[in-house]
Structures are given as structure tokens and as C-alpha cells.
Design an enzyme around this catalytic site. Structure first.
Site, short mmCIF file in Angstrom:
data_model
loop_
_atom_site.label_atom_id
_atom_site.label_comp_id
_atom_site.label_asym_id
_atom_site.label_seq_id
_atom_site.Cartn_x
_atom_site.Cartn_y
_atom_site.Cartn_z
N ARG A 56 8.71 6.27 -0.70
CA ARG A 56 8.10 5.81 0.54
C ARG A 56 9.18 5.34 1.50
O ARG A 56 10.12 4.65 1.09
CB ARG A 56 7.10 4.69 0.27
CG ARG A 56 5.81 5.15 -0.41
CD ARG A 56 5.00 6.05 0.51
NE ARG A 56 3.71 6.45 -0.05
CZ ARG A 56 3.50 7.58 -0.70
NH1 ARG A 56 4.50 8.44 -0.89
NH2 ARG A 56 2.29 7.89 -1.15
N HIS B 293 8.33 15.02 4.17
CA HIS B 293 7.47 14.46 3.13
C HIS B 293 6.67 15.56 2.42
O HIS B 293 5.45 15.48 2.28
CB HIS B 293 6.52 13.40 3.71
CG HIS B 293 6.10 12.38 2.68
ND1 HIS B 293 5.72 11.11 3.00
CD2 HIS B 293 6.01 12.45 1.32
CE1 HIS B 293 5.42 10.43 1.91
NE2 HIS B 293 5.59 11.24 0.87
N GLU C 283 5.38 8.13 9.91
CA GLU C 283 5.20 9.57 9.77
C GLU C 283 3.97 10.03 10.56
O GLU C 283 2.98 9.31 10.61
CB GLU C 283 5.04 9.94 8.29
CG GLU C 283 6.28 9.61 7.47
CD GLU C 283 6.13 10.00 6.00
OE1 GLU C 283 5.04 10.42 5.59
OE2 GLU C 283 7.11 9.86 5.25
#
Length: 309
Positions: A230, A278, A259
Site C-alpha cells: 500500500r 497497482h 490512486e
């Protein structure tokens, strides 16, 4: 009339949909905002939410009186307000381990890309250069890799790193038995002695900003930093300063504090950052595993096999 399941995404694996054939499935789209989820909950009153993208907080829960369970499409449940769910008697479950192979492989890919200058050499080759006489990459065999977080993903990554001949140092106060290749150490020892560090822990209030100006200064100069966990684990301004100063040699990142990454982010254009959007857990196999895991988990709650809080 069938009960509704809301998916905070645009799709779900066919294998997962087969398990949920008795339900009406409503999709929120690929980038749902809170107001979108609230509106869909008010319109459809789902009994379950499968969380792929976006945040699910108290406002979303309150818009769905029938809601019994929130099921994460993956392992990290920090996008769900678990305290709010517990206060409302809503179960929160996650498909832990479903994407472990995919994320561990992404971490290894970023580590190798950093150590072997893959991105920079590719750009040079396409520009017509041949740097064989001047370039030296980093050999990982015999070097130390610090693995922070030793759940399913961290342990799998540790095994991959050990297969390269790396010395694996691990920190996780919650981990039980570990693979023989992992040497347990304190966090302070891990910072001080690792040639590369890979983050695999969940984000909590206690470890937010785990890597910051102080802890980065404790690391070996030139350390490689990999994060497929994260983004909130890292103070991004401190990391940028550390990379620019050479304290961090290269950073390979698959997750970020905010994000999606907005245009103009300070990491963009920095030569010693290797970035991916990601997608560590986004593979063909993991997509199915996470969908099936999320479906099975929510069914276990709705069937009474797993109790709500």
C-alpha cells in the site's frame, strides 16, 4: 425477487458469477466515487458488496439497510471502514492469499528491473546506444533482502528471493511459522542491514508512513526499495528526497498514496523510479481466484457459516 450484490467494478470472473447465479449483480463501473456507491445502494439495497475499486465507508453502508457482508476482491481491506462495519453488524471478509503468486511475482519483477537497469537500458537501446562497455548492473546473489510483512504474499516473495541466492531477512510481529530461508530480525536490524527492502504488510494506522525520512536514513546507502503493498506505507516526499540524494538507489513501486496517480506527480520523470499502476494482483489467474474467493466468502456469511460481528 432476487437479492442484489453490488460490485464496485465493471466486471467479475465468470466462475464467480456462476457461484452467485441466484443473485442480481449490479456493477458500479471501473472508478466509482462514494456518491456513486451511495446512489446505487439506495436504488438497489444490496445484501452484499464485492469491493474491487473505491472506498466503502459509513455513508455507503447506511445507504444499504439490507447489507450483511462486504467482501474484498483480494486481500487488502484498508479501503473498507471496518470499524463502521462492525458498529453496524456487517461482516468484512477478504480473499486472503488469492493473489499472492501474482503480487509476489510483480515484486520480483520490480526488484530485477531495479537491479538490472531494465528500463533505462531498454530506452538506451531503442535510442541506438550500446552500453556494454560502460554499464554494470547489480548481482543479487549473496545480497540481503528485507521482507516487511510475512503473510501469504511476503512468504512467497521470500521463497523467490531465496531461489536467487539472496539472504532473506524478515519482520512481521504477527507471523507464525516461516519458511526455513527466512531469518527473523527486528525492524531496526532490517533497515540497517538490507541491500534491498520489499514491503508486503497491510496498511494500518500504526504503520502509516513506516518508511519516512528517519527510517530511510537508517538504511544502507543505495538500498533498493520495492512496494507492492500500500502506498500509505511510504512518506512519498521523503522517498523522493532519498532517491535524489542517492540514499535510495532505485525505487520500484506498484502502489501510491493517492490512486490513480495524477498527472504531474513528482515521481513522474524521475529516472530512478520504476512505476506500475497497482497491477501486481491483476493477472488472468488472480482475477479468477480473487473473484471466486470473494464470492465464496460472502456466501459463507449469507448462509450463516461465518458469523457477522
Amino acid at each position: 425477487m432476487s437479492a442484489t450484490i453490488l460490485v464496485t467494478g465493471a466486471d467479475l470472473a465468470p466462475q464467480a458469477l456462476a457461484l452467485l447465479a441466484d443473485f442480481k449483480i449490479v456493477y458500479a463501473g471501473p472508478a466509482p466515487a462514494e456518491q456513486d456507491l451511495v446512489a446505487l445502494c439506495r436504488a438497489h439495497d444490496p445484501v452484499a458488496i464485492i469491493v474491487r475499486y473505491g472506498m466503502v465507508g459509513a455513508a455507503v453502508m447506511d445507504a444499504a439497510p439490507a447489507l450483511k457482508v462486504i467482501s474484498k476482491h483480494g486481500s487488502g481491506s484498508d479501503t473498507i471502514d471496518k470499524q463502521a462495519a462492525q458498529a453496524r453488524g456487517i461482516a468484512v471478509v477478504a480473499a486472503v492469499g488469492a493473489n499472492a503468486p501474482a503480487v509476489a511475482e510483480q515484486a520480483l519483477a520490480l526488484l530485477l528491473a531495479c537491479a538490472k537497469s531494465v528500463v533505462a537500458l531498454d530506452a538506451r537501446m531503442h535510442a541506438g546506444h550500446w552500453d556494454k562497455a560502460t554499464h554494470k548492473s547489480l548481482e543479487l546473489r549473496g545480497r540481503s533482502i528485507g521482507v516487511v510483512g510475512l503473510g501469504a504474499i511476503g512468504q512467497r516473495f521470500a521463497l523467490l528471493a531465496a531461489a536467487l541466492g539472496m539472504r532473506v531477512l524478515g519482520f512481521d510481529p504477527h507471523a507464525g511459522a516461516l519458511p526455513a530461508c527466512v531469518q527473523r530480525v527486528s525492524l531496526e536490524t532490517l533497515w540497517r542491514t538490507s541491500d534491498a527492502i520489499s514491503l508486503h504488510c497491510p496498511l494500518t494506522d500504526d504503520n502509516r508512513g513506516l518508511l519516512n525520512a528517519r527510517t530511510l536514513a537508517q538504511c544502507k546507502r543505495g538500498v533498493l526499495l520495492i512496494n507492492t503493498a500500500r502506498g500509505g506505507l511510504i512518506d512519498e516526499a521523503a522517498l523522493l528526497a532519498a532517491v535524489r540524494s542517492g540514499q535510495v538507489g532505485m525505487a520500484g513501486l506498484d502502489s501510491f498514496a493517492l490512486e490513480p496517480m495524477a498527472a504531474g506527480h513528482p515521481f513522474q520523470g524521475e529516472k530512478n523510479f520504476i512505476l506500475s499502476p497497482h497491477i501486481g494482483g491483476v493477472t488472468d489467474t488472480a482475477y479468477v481466484s480473487m473473484g471466486v474467493g470473494a464470492a465464496r466468502n460472502l456466501l459463507a456469511v449469507l448462509d450463516g457459516r461465518v458469523a457477522a460481528p
